[in-house]
Design a protein around this motif. Structure first.
Motif, mmCIF file in Angstrom:
data_model
loop_
_atom_site.group_PDB
_atom_site.id
_atom_site.type_symbol
_atom_site.label_atom_id
_atom_site.label_comp_id
_atom_site.label_asym_id
_atom_site.label_seq_id
_atom_site.Cartn_x
_atom_site.Cartn_y
_atom_site.Cartn_z
ATOM 1 N N PHE A 266 0.769 8.988 -1.698
ATOM 2 C CA PHE A 266 0.211 10.101 -2.438
ATOM 3 C C PHE A 266 1.341 11.107 -2.703
ATOM 4 N N LYS B 233 -9.271 1.283 -6.351
ATOM 5 C CA LYS B 233 -9.971 2.001 -5.151
ATOM 6 C C LYS B 233 -9.699 1.047 -4.075
ATOM 7 N N THR C 12 -14.031 10.323 1.814
ATOM 8 C CA THR C 12 -13.748 8.923 2.186
ATOM 9 C C THR C 12 -14.133 8.795 3.677
ATOM 10 N N PHE D 293 -4.687 14.384 -1.684
ATOM 11 C CA PHE D 293 -4.960 13.556 -0.653
ATOM 12 C C PHE D 293 -6.015 13.924 0.506
ATOM 13 N N ARG E 115 0.865 -1.246 -0.012
ATOM 14 C CA ARG E 115 -0.092 0.046 0.134
ATOM 15 C C ARG E 115 0.733 1.277 -0.046
ATOM 16 N N ARG F 261 -9.665 13.708 -1.016
ATOM 17 C CA ARG F 261 -10.129 12.168 -1.158
ATOM 18 C C ARG F 261 -10.167 11.513 0.162
ATOM 19 N N CYS G 102 0.876 11.920 3.788
ATOM 20 C CA CYS G 102 0.384 12.045 2.486
ATOM 21 C C CYS G 102 1.619 11.207 1.601
ATOM 22 N N ALA H 207 -6.372 2.431 -2.982
ATOM 23 C CA ALA H 207 -6.529 3.767 -1.886
ATOM 24 C C ALA H 207 -7.214 3.365 -0.955
ATOM 25 N N ARG I 51 -4.395 2.536 1.727
ATOM 26 C CA ARG I 51 -3.778 3.673 1.878
ATOM 27 C C ARG I 51 -4.240 4.559 3.044
#
Length: 260
Positions: free
Chosen positions: A80, A50, A93, A86, A16, A89, A75, A53, A56
């Motif tokens: 990222f 995804k 999320t 970063f 990751r 998103r 980040c 992500a 991460r």
């Protein structure tokens, strides 16, 4: 193909912090990128990109709580390149910015989550979803004591952002979600160790999750409540992590009530 997909998920979770591509993953499991991507989304519930992500962001949550690193350093550490991307998103999320997430332990200490219902934006004209959450014996043992069970409606089969309507359940584990706007949703549930401190509630070591077997479809106009029970169990290691910050949703609602 199933074993190849699970190996791809393990490979992504283990890498990751690396700049992995779909070609890298496909080479690792010996399938074409096209066929792997289709099988991966069908089996895991989201595309490989995804899923990476999500892994991460889960690591970012741990770093934000356990280190004093600047957001820009977090980040970079989780793979990222652009801090602005970063942060945007992460906020979409998890449901809040990285800076706000880092402050949550203090919020939860001051306002511990308590059973609460957070209705949707449609008010009395919205749909209603009822049901009950059930936990497997292994899940109860792993979480210890009386787990905190959260249920919520999400537009997709992933706990992302803030639920359309949600609830932190009491010991009966029955729920009534109200004010649900027209649309299609999945009922998702997550159980957290209620007796643990804020850190363990925000990034639990054991992931206990469930999704109702049938989707929810709310149409305009009066309609009878829809029943959706959900069963929770310990999730396999390759399951996408639950990223949305659940405890502060109940804590913040309780905080608003206490100031009225």
């Amino acid at each position: 193909m199933r074993e190849a997909v699970l190996e791809a998920a393990r490979f992504l979770a283990g890498g990751r912090t690396l700049a992995l591509t779909l070609d890298d993953v496909a080479d690792h499991v010996g399938y074409s990128p096209f066929h792997l991507a289709r099988a991966f989304e069908r089996q895991i519930g989201m595309p490989p990109g995804k899923f990476l992500a999500a892994q991460r962001f889960q690591l970012a949550k741990q770093l934000l709580l356990d280190t004093g690193e600047k957001v820009v350093d977090v980040c970079n550490e989780v793979g990222f390149c652009a801090p602005g991307t970063f942060t945007t998103r992460f906020t979409a999320t998890v449901g809040m910015s990285p800076q706000r997430f880092r402050q949550l332990p203090d919020l939860l200490d001051a306002h511990p989550p308590r059973p609460v219902r957070v209705p949707g934006t449609a008010g009395a004209a919205g749909g209603v979803v009822t049901g009950r959450a059930w936990l497997s014996p292994d899940a109860v043992t792993a979480l210890g004591g009386t787990p905190a069970v959260y249920v919520g409606l999400f537009p997709q089969r992933a706990a992302r952002g803030i639920p359309v309507s949600g609830s932190l359940l009491d010991e009966r584990r029955e729920f009534v979600l109200t004010g649900v706007p027209p649309g299609g949703y999945r009922l998702l549930a997550c159980a957290l160790p209620a007796g643990a401190g804020p850190r363990e509630q925000l990034v639990p070591q054991v992931q206990v999750v469930g999704v109702a077997a049938e989707p929810v479809r709310i149409r305009r106009g009066p309609a009878a409540p829809q029943r959706r029970d959900v069963r929770l169990a310990i999730a396999p290691l390759w399951t996408p992590p639950v990223l949305v910050a659940l405890p502060p949703l109940a804590s913040a609602a309780q905080e608003r009530r206490s100031t009225r």
